[in-house]
Structures are given as C-alpha cells and as structure tokens.
Design an enzyme around this catalytic site. Structure first.
Site, PDB file in Angstrom:
ATOM      1  N   ASN A 342       0.842  -1.202   0.000  1.00 29.80           N
ATOM      2  CA  ASN A 342       0.000   0.000   0.000  1.00 29.80           C
ATOM      3  C   ASN A 342       0.882   1.259   0.000  1.00 29.80           C
ATOM      4  O   ASN A 342       0.776   2.114   0.884  1.00 29.80           O
ATOM      5  CB  ASN A 342      -0.937  -0.016   1.213  1.00 29.80           C
ATOM      6  CG  ASN A 342      -2.200   0.799   0.963  1.00 29.80           C
ATOM      7  OD1 ASN A 342      -2.327   1.495  -0.045  1.00 29.80           O
ATOM      8  ND2 ASN A 342      -3.133   0.731   1.907  1.00 29.80           N
ATOM      9  N   HIS A 373      -8.537   3.660   8.315  1.00 25.50           N
ATOM     10  CA  HIS A 373      -9.001   2.368   7.828  1.00 25.50           C
ATOM     11  C   HIS A 373     -10.448   2.081   8.234  1.00 25.50           C
ATOM     12  O   HIS A 373     -11.168   1.414   7.487  1.00 25.50           O
ATOM     13  CB  HIS A 373      -8.092   1.236   8.334  1.00 25.50           C
ATOM     14  CG  HIS A 373      -6.906   0.995   7.463  1.00 25.50           C
ATOM     15  ND1 HIS A 373      -5.703   1.640   7.653  1.00 25.50           N
ATOM     16  CD2 HIS A 373      -6.723   0.189   6.380  1.00 25.50           C
ATOM     17  CE1 HIS A 373      -4.839   1.229   6.727  1.00 25.50           C
ATOM     18  NE2 HIS A 373      -5.426   0.347   5.951  1.00 25.50           N
TER      19      HIS A 373
END
EC number: 2.3.1.-
Length: 520
Positions: A342, A373
């Site tokens: 990521n 998140h």
C-alpha cells in the site's frame, strides 16, 4: 446463490448468480474492466495533443461519477458532499489554516460514514461499499490541502525537498479539483496520486517533464518520443489474472479464521500453527494484489503513471504503483514490508503526519492509519501491535545488523533468519485486521500467549533505541516568518485563486502541438 444486497445497480444480478459472487463485487470488477477500456479510449481519442484539458477534465469526472453511481447508487453523493464542503473550506478559511480544517472535516466525515457502514451493512462482511472510495478521496483532499498550504503560505526554506516538489502554487479551479478527486481512473480503487502529477498528466506534460520519486526535482525529456504503456498494462493484467485465480481457487481453502478454531488450537503442534499462520495470511493477500494492480493498469492505460526512464532507457510506469509483490513476499524487515505494501497510503501517512508530527511520530502515524481504515476494533489492535513491532524491529536492526554484513555467507544466514521472523511477525500482527472483532482477535493472541507482544516490549526495554532523523520544520522558523508571509501569500492568493482551467489548457495545447510538429 450470491447475495442480492447492494446499494448500487442490480443490472448484473444474473452474472452475480452465475459466478456465485456478491453483486457488489461483480459491479466493482465489471466497472473496473469498463474503466480499463475507457482508459484506452481516453488516451487514444482524448489525448492532450488532440483536445483541450478542459474536455479531458470534464470527461474524466463525468465517467468517474457514473461508475460511482453504478456501484454505490445514491450513496455516491457522499463523494460530492465531502469534496464540495472541503473545497469551500479551502476557499473560505484561507491558506494559513485550511489544511487543518480540511484534515479534521474530511477524516471526520469519513469516520461517520464508516460508522454508518458498520451498523447498516452486515458486521464483518467484506463487500464493495461506498466508504472504500471515500478513503481515497479523503487522502486526496488532505494531501492537496497540505500541498496548497506548503506552496502558498510556507517559505521554501521551511520545506523538505519532497514538500517543495509537491507544493501547489495556485488554488485549483473547481473542475480541476473534482477531476482530481473523482476521475474514472481512480474513483473506485485509487491509487492516491499527488495533485501536481495528475494535472501534469491531464495537461500532457508528463512525457516531457518527469519528477523523481523523493526529491521532487524535474528534468526535461523532450528528445524522446512518447512512450507506450501497452507492455506495462499487459504485464499488470497478467498479474491480476494470476492473483484472481489464486484468490478464487486457493484463498478460500485457507481461511484465517481457522487459526482460532478450538480443535486446531488443541491438536496442532507449534510448527503447524506457525506454518498455517503464515500460509493463511499469504493466501489473504492476492485479492489486494488484484484490486491494486488492476487500478494501476487502468491509470497506465490512460497514459498516467509514467515516471521517466531507467538507466537502460526503459520507460517506467510505476509512478503511482501501490505495491511491489516480490519485495513484499521477500521482506527481511518490518520496514521493507511496509515500504512496499500500500505504497501510496504509506506516502500519504508520511507526508501529512510523520514528517509534520512533533511528538512520537511513529505512534501518531499508526493511530491515523487505524482511524483512516475504519471503526472495526481489529484495525486498532493491528496498528497498536504494529507500533510495538516496528519499534522493536528497528531496535534489533540498529543494534545487530552491522555484525552480519560480511562475509556473504553470514549475510545470507542473517537474511534467511530475518525473513522468517519478519513473515511471522507480519502475519501475527495483521490477524486482527482480518478477524475485525475484539473477541476472536484476543482468542488468537491468547493462543500464542501474547508471545510476540512480550518479545517486542522486552526488546524495547533492553536494547538502546536510536532516534530517527526527520526533516527539520522547526516551530521557531514558522513563527518568525508567519506574519510577513501571510501578507505576501494573501496577495498571491487574490491573483491566482480563481484562475480558469481553460487558460492553462490552451497554453499546454499549444505546447503539445509544437512537440507534435517537432516529431514530424
């Protein structure tokens, strides 16, 4: 039969039933494949040398909003609401403080939507929901806000090299802003890109001027013909195909949840537990490989993602790549894994938090990552564990690695051991991220007697920890320059804030035409 629950279109319900996959996931994959075809068309027929970037902005935005509406229905309006209010904050608050207000609002709005998702959708289901794209839009809003603040308020000597390279020197128009946030290439799965890189692509300057990864310096590449992304796109589509095949055939046979199965915990030996932990988390990664690599291929197919040429003269199409699979699977340190997983989110965390935090930057960065998140407790357990693991791994590396550099045989032994330890530590850390809930997460950690937590804390207590060197952005320099700088920037803002897109586009169209003439 696949579930019919969706917030988006049900047009593809027969296909969903045929392949036995949730309709949300089918909508996502089909829309991404459509975006891939649209990207080829966009690069071929709406090339910067053939049309104005005003048209390119409009088409990219409208296609993106259509895909969002198809996948998420009227929940896609959240994208416009979050983007619109953030833009108003940028205009009204001013460049001195708008980055703070944009950060709080965008992250707060995202969090509210994620809380809504948990209570509206089935708890714990991994489905394509509207909060996913909002995570990317939140990154773009906050990144742009900081880049404008750096470019229009702070002095160059206060900025790091990367901040100077990314700094935005004029306020974007509303069209440019919406195109950056909602274009069809990145609306569904990103990845994050800097505003300057995106505008450079739209205006057709990405092939003539390339920016290096870290220091932000630009160098002209006018002598070279425009490179084709076809080879890079085909290679990435092959990776997508293999990842999808692996996910559909193998991943489901190795569920992470089996790590907390009572019978497995009672009967399996410790070597078996360790091996299954690693293999089950390995099997959970291909779905991310598929989604992120496909998103990267879509951007490349449109002509976005060109980084320049390597030492062999080969075109590099990894400007906005989100992962490096080989480096992930062969990581010999926690840092190496995080640096290649990521990637664009890691850069976002570094640029908006780690580089700017005055106290405990590592802890603040992990907390921000957890909030971004979502609201599942497992995320917070993973990132809190990640803080301990990261600091412990850093301490071990700083204290012992220099003893194993030579000879090569010793270095190889060190690499093998650190690879094993890193893969186990990563798997141990991210189990709650997959399990999501508190109870199963603690069941797993208790079955391991919190062994790696205890080991990490002991390392931090017993080994000296060197402080990391970060870019110097001292409070004193900011305060001394603030009043004078505000007056200067205010004048600049008045002149540049509402520059229209067409003026810039026309200039760049002329430049593109000249380059075409030179090539002929």
């Amino acid at each position: 039969m696949a579930t019919t629950s969706t917030t988006g279109s049900t047009l593809l319900q027969p296909l969903s039933n045929a392949v036995q996959l949730p309709i949300d996931q089918v909508n996502f994959v089909v829309c991404q494949l459509f975006a891939l075809l649209a990207a080829v068309w966009f690069r071929t027929y709406l090339h910067s040398s053939k049309t104005s970037c005003f048209i390119r902005h409009v088409v990219a935005t409208l296609l993106g909003l259509y895909l969002a509406l198809f996948c998420f229905g009227w929940y896609a309006l959240h994208f416009l609401v979050q983007s619109g209010i953030s833009y108003c904050i940028m205009i009204i608050i001013g460049v001195e403080n708008m980055h703070k207000y944009c950060f709080v609002f965008a992250l707060g709005y995202l969090t509210v939507c994620q809380i809504t998702r948990v209570y509206i959708f089935d708890y714990g289901q991994y489905s394509a929901d509207f909060s996913g794209p909002m995570m990317i839009i939140t990154q773009k809003i906050t990144s742009l806000a900081y880049e404008i603040h750096d470019g229009m308020f702070r002095k160059d000597e206060e900025l790091t090299a990367s901040q100077r390279g990314l700094a935005v020197r004029r306020m974007p128009s509303l069209l440019e802003y919406l195109s950056y946030n909602c274009n069809f290439m990145g609306i569904l799965a990103g990845p994050l890109c800097s505003y300057k890189d995106y505008i450079t692509f739209i205006e057709g300057r990405s092939y003539h001027m390339t920016r290096s990864g870290e220091n932000g310096k630009e160098e002209m590449q006018n002598q070279r013909a425009e490179p084709s992304p076809n080879v890079a796109v085909i290679q990435k589509l092959l990776v997508c195909g293999l990842s999808l095949l692996f996910h559909l055939t193998i991943s489901n046979t190795l569920p992470v949840e089996y790590n907390i199965d009572e019978n497995f915990q009672a009967t399996a030996s410790w070597p078996t537990k360790v091996i299954y932990l690693y293999v089950s988390l390995l099997a959970a990664r291909p779905k991310y490989y598929f989604a992120w690599t496909l998103a990267d291929a879509i951007n490349n197919a449109a002509g976005f993602g060109f980084r320049g040429y390597d030492e062999n003269g080969t075109a590099r199409w990894d400007l906005i790549s989100n992962l490096r699979i080989q480096q992930i699977e062969m990581s010999t340190s926690f840092k190496m894994f995080l640096d290649n997983w990521n990637i664009q989110t890691a850069l976002w965390l570094k640029r908006v938090c780690y580089e700017r935090a005055s106290l405990s930057p590592t802890i603040q960065t992990f907390v921000l990552s957890a909030i971004w998140h979502g609201v599942y407790p497992g995320y917070y357990l993973t990132f809190l564990t990640g803080v301990v693991m990261t600091l412990a791994a850093r301490a071990m590396r700083n204290n012992f690695r220099h003893y194993f550099i030579k000879p090569p045989q010793l270095k190889l032994l060190y690499d093998v051991i650190t690879w094993i330890v890193t893969q186990i530590a990563i798997s141990y850390t991210v189990v709650p991220f997959v399990l999501l809930s508190v109870k199963p997460s603690f069941m797993f950690y208790s079955s391991w007697y919190y062994g790696l937590h205890i080991a990490g804390i002991l390392v931090l207590l017993l080994l000296p920890v060197k402080k990391t060197q970060r870019g110097k952005n001292t409070q004193e320099n900011v305060q001394l320059a603030r009043s004078k700088k505000f007056d200067e920037r205010e004048n600049s803002l008045g002149q540049n804030s509402f520059s229209t897109t067409n003026n810039v586009c026309n200039q760049n169209q002329e430049i593109a035409s000249r380059h075409s003439s030179l090539k002929q």
